[in-house]
Design a protein around this motif. Sequence first.
Motif, PDB file in Angstrom:
ATOM      1  N   TYR A   1       0.861  -1.172   0.000  1.00  0.00           N
ATOM      2  CA  TYR A   1       0.000   0.000   0.000  1.00  0.00           C
ATOM      3  C   TYR A   1       0.898   1.223   0.000  1.00  0.00           C
ATOM      4  O   TYR A   1       1.661   1.440   0.953  1.00  0.00           O
ATOM      5  CB  TYR A   1      -0.929   0.006   1.218  1.00  0.00           C
ATOM      6  N   GLU A   2       0.860   1.998  -1.077  1.00  0.00           N
ATOM      7  CA  GLU A   2       1.693   3.193  -1.224  1.00  0.00           C
ATOM      8  C   GLU A   2       3.153   2.909  -0.887  1.00  0.00           C
ATOM      9  O   GLU A   2       3.811   3.659  -0.175  1.00  0.00           O
ATOM     10  CB  GLU A   2       1.128   4.341  -0.389  1.00  0.00           C
ATOM     11  N   GLY A   3       3.654   1.758  -1.376  1.00  0.00           N
ATOM     12  CA  GLY A   3       5.055   1.391  -1.177  1.00  0.00           C
ATOM     13  C   GLY A   3       5.368   0.740   0.157  1.00  0.00           C
ATOM     14  O   GLY A   3       6.522   0.416   0.433  1.00  0.00           O
ATOM     15  N   THR A   4       4.366   0.526   1.004  1.00  0.00           N
ATOM     16  CA  THR A   4       4.566  -0.073   2.319  1.00  0.00           C
ATOM     17  C   THR A   4       4.001  -1.486   2.328  1.00  0.00           C
ATOM     18  O   THR A   4       2.893  -1.710   1.852  1.00  0.00           O
ATOM     19  CB  THR A   4       3.852   0.766   3.402  1.00  0.00           C
TER      20      THR A   4
ATOM     21  N   LEU B   1      -2.309   1.528  11.626  1.00  0.00           N
ATOM     22  CA  LEU B   1      -3.452   1.588  10.723  1.00  0.00           C
ATOM     23  C   LEU B   1      -3.175   2.650   9.666  1.00  0.00           C
ATOM     24  O   LEU B   1      -2.936   3.815   9.980  1.00  0.00           O
ATOM     25  CB  LEU B   1      -4.730   1.917  11.504  1.00  0.00           C
ATOM     26  N   LEU B   2      -3.182   2.232   8.389  1.00  0.00           N
ATOM     27  CA  LEU B   2      -2.884   3.149   7.292  1.00  0.00           C
ATOM     28  C   LEU B   2      -4.139   3.692   6.617  1.00  0.00           C
ATOM     29  O   LEU B   2      -4.130   4.800   6.096  1.00  0.00           O
ATOM     30  CB  LEU B   2      -2.014   2.440   6.253  1.00  0.00           C
ATOM     31  N   LEU B   3      -5.227   2.885   6.612  1.00  0.00           N
ATOM     32  CA  LEU B   3      -6.441   3.294   5.920  1.00  0.00           C
ATOM     33  C   LEU B   3      -7.596   2.410   6.378  1.00  0.00           C
ATOM     34  O   LEU B   3      -7.394   1.233   6.676  1.00  0.00           O
ATOM     35  CB  LEU B   3      -6.257   3.107   4.399  1.00  0.00           C
ATOM     36  N   THR B   4      -8.786   2.967   6.445  1.00  0.00           N
ATOM     37  CA  THR B   4      -9.983   2.181   6.676  1.00  0.00           C
ATOM     38  C   THR B   4     -11.102   2.776   5.824  1.00  0.00           C
ATOM     39  O   THR B   4     -11.134   3.984   5.586  1.00  0.00           O
ATOM     40  CB  THR B   4     -10.382   2.133   8.171  1.00  0.00           C
TER      41      THR B   4
END
Length: 84
Positions: free
Chosen positions: A36-39, A75-78
């Motif tokens: 996710y976005e390079g992670t 947490l990166l996104l929900t």
Amino acid sequence: MSPESPLRAPAVVVPACVEEGIGRNSPALAIERGSYEGTDAFLVVLPHPTDPSSVQAYVVDAACVGTEPPAKGKLLLTHTYARP
């Protein structure tokens, strides 16, 4: 499958640190490791806590897996999606 729960699949295993990052311990509908976005991250899909016609998707940084001492995943996104 039993006739009482025809749409239920076996629960999938979510790493403990990822579950801690999400803040919920509901059985996951699906989990996938990816980027996710390079992670390096996990996508975890759970039933929505209040709306049975939706699911809640969470993206959590995978860097916490295997760390000593154990760490809570970030947490990166929900996001909420309608069930198909």
